[in-house]
Write a protein that holds these residues in place. Structure first.
Motif, short mmCIF file in Angstrom:
data_model
loop_
_atom_site.label_atom_id
_atom_site.label_comp_id
_atom_site.label_asym_id
_atom_site.label_seq_id
_atom_site.Cartn_x
_atom_site.Cartn_y
_atom_site.Cartn_z
N LEU A 1 0.87 -1.18 0.00
CA LEU A 1 0.00 0.00 0.00
C LEU A 1 0.90 1.23 0.00
O LEU A 1 1.57 1.51 1.00
CB LEU A 1 -0.92 0.02 1.23
CG LEU A 1 -2.13 -0.91 1.20
CD1 LEU A 1 -1.71 -2.33 1.56
CD2 LEU A 1 -3.19 -0.44 2.18
N ASP A 2 0.96 1.91 -1.12
CA ASP A 2 1.84 3.08 -1.24
C ASP A 2 1.06 4.35 -0.91
O ASP A 2 0.51 5.00 -1.79
CB ASP A 2 2.42 3.16 -2.66
CG ASP A 2 3.49 4.23 -2.78
OD1 ASP A 2 3.75 4.93 -1.78
OD2 ASP A 2 4.07 4.38 -3.87
N GLU A 3 0.97 4.66 0.38
CA GLU A 3 0.22 5.83 0.86
C GLU A 3 -1.18 5.85 0.25
O GLU A 3 -1.65 6.86 -0.26
CB GLU A 3 0.98 7.11 0.55
CG GLU A 3 2.34 7.17 1.25
CD GLU A 3 3.01 8.52 1.12
OE1 GLU A 3 3.37 9.10 2.15
OE2 GLU A 3 3.19 8.98 -0.02
N ALA A 4 -1.84 4.69 0.32
CA ALA A 4 -3.10 4.50 -0.39
C ALA A 4 -4.22 5.38 0.12
O ALA A 4 -5.22 5.58 -0.57
CB ALA A 4 -3.52 3.03 -0.32
N GLN B 1 -8.94 0.55 5.59
CA GLN B 1 -8.17 -0.09 6.65
C GLN B 1 -8.91 -1.30 7.20
O GLN B 1 -8.29 -2.35 7.49
CB GLN B 1 -7.89 0.91 7.78
CG GLN B 1 -7.05 2.11 7.38
CD GLN B 1 -5.68 1.71 6.87
OE1 GLN B 1 -5.13 0.67 7.24
NE2 GLN B 1 -5.12 2.52 5.99
N GLU B 2 -10.22 -1.21 7.33
CA GLU B 2 -11.03 -2.33 7.81
C GLU B 2 -10.94 -3.50 6.84
O GLU B 2 -10.77 -4.66 7.25
CB GLU B 2 -12.48 -1.88 7.98
CG GLU B 2 -13.43 -2.98 8.42
CD GLU B 2 -14.88 -2.51 8.45
OE1 GLU B 2 -15.77 -3.34 8.19
OE2 GLU B 2 -15.11 -1.32 8.72
N THR B 3 -11.07 -3.22 5.54
CA THR B 3 -10.99 -4.28 4.54
C THR B 3 -9.62 -4.94 4.54
O THR B 3 -9.51 -6.17 4.44
CB THR B 3 -11.29 -3.69 3.14
OG1 THR B 3 -12.58 -3.11 3.14
CG2 THR B 3 -11.21 -4.78 2.08
N ILE B 4 -8.57 -4.14 4.65
CA ILE B 4 -7.21 -4.69 4.65
C ILE B 4 -7.00 -5.62 5.84
O ILE B 4 -6.46 -6.72 5.70
CB ILE B 4 -6.17 -3.55 4.64
CG1 ILE B 4 -6.21 -2.83 3.28
CG2 ILE B 4 -4.77 -4.07 4.92
CD1 ILE B 4 -5.44 -1.54 3.26
N ASN C 1 -1.24 7.26 12.09
CA ASN C 1 -2.18 6.40 12.82
C ASN C 1 -2.46 5.10 12.08
O ASN C 1 -2.91 4.12 12.69
CB ASN C 1 -3.49 7.16 13.08
CG ASN C 1 -4.22 7.50 11.79
OD1 ASN C 1 -3.69 8.22 10.94
ND2 ASN C 1 -5.44 6.99 11.62
N THR C 2 -2.20 5.06 10.76
CA THR C 2 -2.48 3.85 9.99
C THR C 2 -1.48 2.73 10.26
O THR C 2 -1.72 1.59 9.86
CB THR C 2 -2.49 4.15 8.48
OG1 THR C 2 -1.20 4.64 8.09
CG2 THR C 2 -3.54 5.18 8.13
#
Length: 311
Positions: A230-233, A246-249, A266-267
């Motif tokens: 994930l490049d700063e997605a 973020q939930e899906t990942i 925070n990610t």
């Protein structure tokens, strides 16, 4: 005499206009020949990438990679000859199914890690090994087809939603709908006039940035790769879409080795480990809790600085 003067003046005006048109024509011709020069350079001087397919005896097994273990051994990389190194003697190991957050200032080498993994630029030194296979020794198609990336700027092509999600027609409609449901975008697609076969304009301009990013997540989910980057997605999208991604990942890519190049700190707080880069070198590489507990940690200083800015 007056008529002769008027004729001379008129001729002068016409000559000035002709001169202006000639200069403009010369300028446009020169500008167009720049394209010719570039094409000539690309044809005659540009080096080709490595072979796209491995020889049958040297190619990885069809099931590779099964675990997703990534090892960097003294990796050095530059984008062109005679340019400075952007990755400098990097050595580390990422275990199967780990989620690694990669943070650092602009120019620290975060995105260059992804470039090295996809072999968009060949290494100047060292090696990258995925599940026992040195990636420099296999074909580009063999490598890139096994990796997935969700880029910072979502990429969609002219066509339909279905061809964007499954360009090689490898999956059934039910599999595509399942991927869309898992990425919380099924309802939006089903309400379109032609659902999966609805038109996608150039660069996906008929969708919002958040919708484009969710479609890219669905595309990665369909590929079911063992390694995800994930490049700063979530750098350019709203907080709600960020939460959905973020939930899906966390839910759907839990069995993958995931590298998160972070824009929002925070990610990476839920990652297994966090890698802090500076000038192409690793400053810190440990769990978020361990780095936050260290008063001298660069990661802790970055978190405190971001909290002060948000106040």
């Amino acid at each position: 005499m007056q008529e002769a003067g008027r004729d001379d003046k008129s001729a002068g005006v016409r000559l000035t206009g002709l001169f202006q048109f000639t200069v403009r024509l010369l300028t446009e011709t020169e500008a167009r020949f720049t394209s010719v020069e570039r094409i000539n350079h690309y044809v005659k001087c540009l080096e080709s990438e490595a072979p796209r397919q491995s020889p049958e005896s040297d190619g990885p097994a069809p099931s590779w990679p099964q675990q997703g273990k990534i090892t960097f051994q003294n990796v050095e990389m530059r984008y062109r000859n005679n340019l400075p190194l952007v990755l400098k003697n990097l050595s580390f190991t990422i275990l199967p199914e780990e989620t690694i957050g990669i943070v650092g200032r602009t120019g620290s080498g975060k995105s260059s890690l992804g470039v090295a993994l996809f072999r968009l630029a060949e290494l100047a030194g060292g090696s990258i090994i995925i599940d026992g296979v040195q990636i420099a020794q296999i074909g580009l198609d063999d490598l890139r087809s096994k990796l997935s990336i969700i880029p910072q700027e979502p990429v969609l092509f002219i066509g339909t939603i279905r061809t964007n999600l499954d360009p090689w027609d490898q999956f059934s409609d039910s599999q595509i709908w399942e991927a869309l449901e898992k990425t919380h975008i099924k309802e939006m697609v089903s309400q379109l006039p032609h659902s999966l076969y609805s038109e996608v304009t150039e660069n996906g301009e008929n969708f919002s940035v958040g919708e484009r990013q969710l479609l890219c997540v669905a595309r990665a989910l369909l590929r079911n790769s063992k390694i995800l980057i994930l490049d700063e997605a979530t750098a350019a999208i709203d907080t709600e879409t960020d939460r959905l991604i973020q939930e899906t990942i966390r839910r759907e890519f839990g069995s993958c080795t995931t590298l998160i190049i972070a824009h929002r700190l925070n990610t990476v707080m839920s990652c297994s480990r966090v890698m802090v880069l500076e000038n192409g070198q690793i400053l810190e590489f440990d769990s978020p809790s361990a780095l936050l507990a260290d008063e001298n940690s660069r990661f802790r200083a970055m978190i405190e600085a971001s909290e002060n800015q948000s106040r």
